[in-house]
Design an enzyme around this catalytic site. Structure first.
Site: not given
Length: 901
Positions: A68-70, A74, A183
């Site tokens: 998981s991220g900002g 997933v 990124d």
């Protein structure tokens, strides 16, 4: 507004900030709701004994959360229609956007990403919406990310470059579709099962300005706004600070060249083991990025000049100074294809009747150089070395051969790349003069000679060569130095005699590194004489520095000091600051070993001045190692620990985790910590060193056994006698199983075991080991210092047992050896303590006249050393002398009275 909003400790937030906070809270709640659904289904299955109801996203059945991220979460999922495992990413809109607007934007950009089909970009199979959120169904990549791959084991620059070029091609393809990653970093590069790298996590990607304008024009209802960098809920720039471009850090508009910058940051880090922007905090790093403060690559790198040059251009502060496209950067980074066609324009102007020339391989100005290392290192040499090591009875010889061979393969590839680069820089790019070309070629000839000498020794190895092989391969003079233009210009004349002497020096260096000290000394003596006759003081000084290093390895520190002092004088005469600095740095070490601490302090100041003038990172590291050693032996442990810790960090940055130098520096720090009484920290460093040695030298390498000996000594100092015995017994087993350990190592072990047995009250066992140590010290050709060590051990045992006659005999033998030779301060300190023991036993026997003689000698010895640690002995000697005189006078008076009667 609530009371909380107006509380003086919590000033009211502006509406934009509050909106941002609420948007992120909602987005986070979406993920929580989805996870909660999964959790409820699993709990229901456990409570009621039924199968858990699957959670589906469209036709995809969710299996588990994988990240998981900002920008979203997933999941690993199963595609029921196409019977395959996939990854599904649920996206969330940016916090400043209205939900419906955000969903529309994300959907358009996800569709743009789905149009990408490239071997080095994660394949997007489908884009859609689920519960008002955009999702991407993508190929599932089970491999590690590139960061994990880099940390797993040492990687050559060629391996690193190959994967980064592949990733760069994926970025270039994204740029061509109007998608900017924003990124890019090693963690966002994943390996597939077949080993191919893909760029993933375009979660921060936004369509480029051209694509966005096209979208805006098709939707006039949407307000046109400049392409800007979104902020997180805390106002920070979106992206990873360490890999950001300056324009991202400054909140300015970005384009594909921003990805290029991030790519070069990641590549810089992977090649050199350190990031280009220094900083102890995120703020400091961001400032360095925004201001374009990029540190220079280490001078000792093996990376070719052309690659370094390309990376540094990609890190230019102004995007206009970078490459126009990723493709141009990749073309510069790609290995030189010697068979490719080269297009050469005439100044960019079309010339009638001539047009554009096309040079084929046959007409190329530079040859292939494929056979330039024949006889030095190649398939034949590798086979010879493997066969020779395979026939050896030395433990771990096969692993040693593999490790050394891998380093030699990498060295050979680097050498060949450098040789081609030298030719092309001169004849194709026309960017270096003939003089500089000749200097670079001469340097590479020296490196080849050193490599060939080493590989010849490896093909016909003795036990010592097998042990030294991984270190010698790792310590070959860096090829990258042949691209250091400043260093090349400072090397002096290029006449044929000087070049011949430099080649002979390189061969002697290889002999030294592999442990062939006698051959190296013989060659260096001849070389120094030839350099003197030719009037080449810088090469005579170089020969003397290397000769001093050999004598120091053999514990002949007085001879080593003389060589270093001579070299320093010659370097001064030849205006060779680098060699002069090196001579002073090494002189500090030999003087420390001789106990000449005051002289060493003076030499250290000279070394610091010379090193500062040269401005070379390698010399800086060597200087700090000498400084740490001097502080250590002077009892300034805090200083020694601080300086050596800095050395460890610098060496790790320069050479990486998997290099013998890093292991050596870590081991030295552990020993300093041990002597300082920080035993827990020392054991932690020893454990770290064990892991490093296992990777760089092999688990069965003799240095691993020697490290266990150090571990045992530290346990002994800490009073952990049981652990000390366990460590020493392991060492003893290794010694018995291998022929790699000489008599000197076995003598040290018996001394340690004798000392332990004495502490545990096992007198017989202590004496047995002491006798074995003395037997080893008495062997033919053994250094006198070993006999002194063995005698000192015997003296400790017999003096404990109050055996006055044996104590006197051993003490006098020790002092006789000491007085007949030339030793350093440490041996004289031991001599002073030995004379103290002798005086004590003579006094107990009532031999007062001899006590007077020995006490006067002890006072004279103490005066010579000017060592305050001997102050207690000075007091003892004065008292012993006074007591002996009184006793003698009383005895003489009594005798006189008897005679008178």
């Amino acid at each position: 507004m609530s009371a909380f909003d107006t509380h003086p400790e919590h000033p009211a937030e502006d509406s934009a900030t509050l909106q941002s906070r609420r948007a992120w809270k909602v987005a986070g709640q979406q993920d929580l709701d989805f996870e909660s659904q999964q959790l409820r289904n699993r709990l229901r299955a456990k409570m009621f004994g039924v199968d858990a109801s699957p959670v589906n996203i469209g036709r995809f059945t969710v299996l588990e959360t994988v990240g998981s991220g900002g920008m979203g979460v997933v999941y690993a999922a199963y595609d029921r229609e196409l019977d395959r495992r996939i990854a599904v990413k649920l996206l969330r809109a940016a916090p400043e956007e209205d939900a419906s607007v955000g969903k529309g934007r994300l959907l358009r950009e996800a569709q743009a990403l789905a149009k990408l089909s490239h071997p080095n970009v994660v394949q997007v199979y489908e884009v859609g919406t689920f519960n008002d959120r955009v999702f991407l169904a993508m190929e599932f990549l089970a491999g590690p990310n590139l960061r994990a791959w880099l940390m797993d084991e040492p990687r050559t620059w060629q391996e690193v470059l190959r994967h980064f070029i592949d990733a760069g091609r994926g970025l270039a393809a994204a740029h061509q579709h109007g998608v900017i990653h924003r990124d890019f970093k090693p963690a966002n590069l994943l390996f597939g099962a077949e080993g191919r790298v893909r760029v993933v996590d375009f979660g921060l990607a936004r369509a480029s300005e051209e694509v966005r304008l096209a979208v805006v024009e098709s939707e006039p209802s949407q307000p046109q706004r400049p392409f800007a960098v979104e902020l997180t809920q805390t106002g920070e720039i979106m992206g990873t600070p360490a890999y950001m471009s300056p324009e991202q850090a400054r909140h300015e508009a970005i384009d594909a060249r921003s990805d290029q910058y991030s790519f070069c940051v990641a590549l810089y880090e992977a090649l050199f083991g350190v990031r280009p922007h220094a900083g102890r905090s995120t703020t400091e790093v961001l400032l360095a990025v925004a201001e374009g403060d990029v540190r220079q690559p280490p001078r000792a790198t093996k990376v070719p000049v052309r690659v370094v040059r390309a990376v540094m251009r990609g890190l230019a502060l102004d995007p206009a100074d970078r490459f126009a496209t990723m493709d141009e950067l990749l073309d510069e980074l790609a290995p030189r294809d010697r068979g490719r066609w080269r297009w050469v324009g005439l100044g960019g102007v079309a010339v009638a009747g001539l047009g554009v020339f096309m040079l084929s391989r046959a007409a190329a100005p530079c040859p292939s150089f494929d056979d330039a290392l024949d006889g030095a290192w190649g398939a034949d040499q590798r086979a010879q070395v493997e066969a020779a090591f395979g026939a050896s009875a030395v433990a771990g010889a096969g692993e040693t051969s593999r490790l050394a061979g891998a380093r030699l393969d990498a060295y050979a590839r680097e050498w060949l790349d450098a040789r081609r680069d030298v030719c092309e820089a001169h004849l194709v790019q026309r960017e270096q003069s003939a003089d500089l070309h000749d200097r670079r070629v001469a340097c590479l000839v020296e490196r080849r000679a050193e490599l060939a000498t080493l590989t010849h020794a490896l093909a016909t190895p003795d036990d010592g060569v097998i042990e030294q092989a991984p270190r010698a391969a790792a310590e070959l003079s860096p090829v990258s130095q042949c691209g250091d233009l400043e260093w090349l210009q400072q090397r002096g004349g290029m006449d044929p005699t000087r070049q011949d002497l430099r080649v002979r020096l390189a061969q002697a260096q290889a002999q030294y590194k592999i442990g062939h000290f006698e051959q190296a000394l013989e060659a260096l003596t001849e070389l120094a004489e030839a350099a003197h006759e030719h009037g080449a003081p810088e090469l005579e000084a170089a020969a003397l520095v290397l000769r001093g290093s050999i004598h120091q390895q053999r514990r002949e520190n007085k001879v080593a000091s003389e060589a270093y002092e001579q070299a320093a004088d010659l370097a001064e005469a030849g205006a060779d600051d680098e060699r002069g600095a090196q001579a002073w740095i090494y002189l500090v070490r030999s003087q420390v070993m001789l106990g000449q601490l005051e002289q060493a302090e003076h030499s250290l100041r000279r070394a610091q001045a010379k090193t500062l003038r040269v401005g070379d990172e390698r010399l800086d590291q060597q200087l700090r190692e000498s400084q740490a050693g001097l502080a250590w032996n002077s009892g300034r442990f805090d200083e020694a620990i601080a300086v050596q810790s800095q050395v460890v960090d610098e060496i790790r940055q320069t050479f990486g985790d998997y290099h013998p130098r890093t292991a050596d520096a870590e081991r030295r720090l552990a020993s300093i910590l041990s002597d300082a009484g920080h035993h827990a920290e020392a054991q932690a460093r020893y454990t770290s060193t064990l892991a490093l040695m296992d990777r760089t030298l092999g688990a069965e390498h003799p240095d691993v056994t020697r490290l266990w000996f150090d571990i045992g000594l530290d346990h002994r100092k800490a009073g952990n006698l049981a652990k000390a015995v366990e460590a020493f017994e392991r060492v003893e087993r290794d010694y018995a199983a291998s022929s790699a350990f000489g008599a000197a190592a076995q003598l040290d072990l018996h001394e340690a075991l004798s000392d332990l047995a004495r502490l545990r009250g096992e007198v017989g066992e202590a004496q047995r080991h002491a006798d074995l140590a003395l037997e080893l010290a008495n062997r033919e050709g053994a250094p006198v210092t070993e006999r002194l060590d063995a005698l000192a051990l015997q003296i400790n045992l017999v003096s404990d047992g109050q055996d006055h006659a044996a104590t006197e005999r051993l003490c006098r033998e020790f002092l006789e050896i000491l007085e007949s030779g030339s030793f350093g301060g440490y041996e004289y300190v031991r001599g002073a303590y030995t004379r103290f023991v002798l005086i004590d036993h003579l006094a107990a026997l009532g031999r007062h006249a001899e006590v007077e003689v020995e006490a006067e000698r002890l006072l004279a010895d103490i005066a010579k050393q000017d060592d305050e640690s001997l102050a207690p002995l000075r007091g003892f000697a004065v008292k012993a002398l006074a007591d002996a005189r009184k006793a003698r006078e009383a005895l003489e008076a009594g005798t006189s009275a008897i005679q008178t009667e």
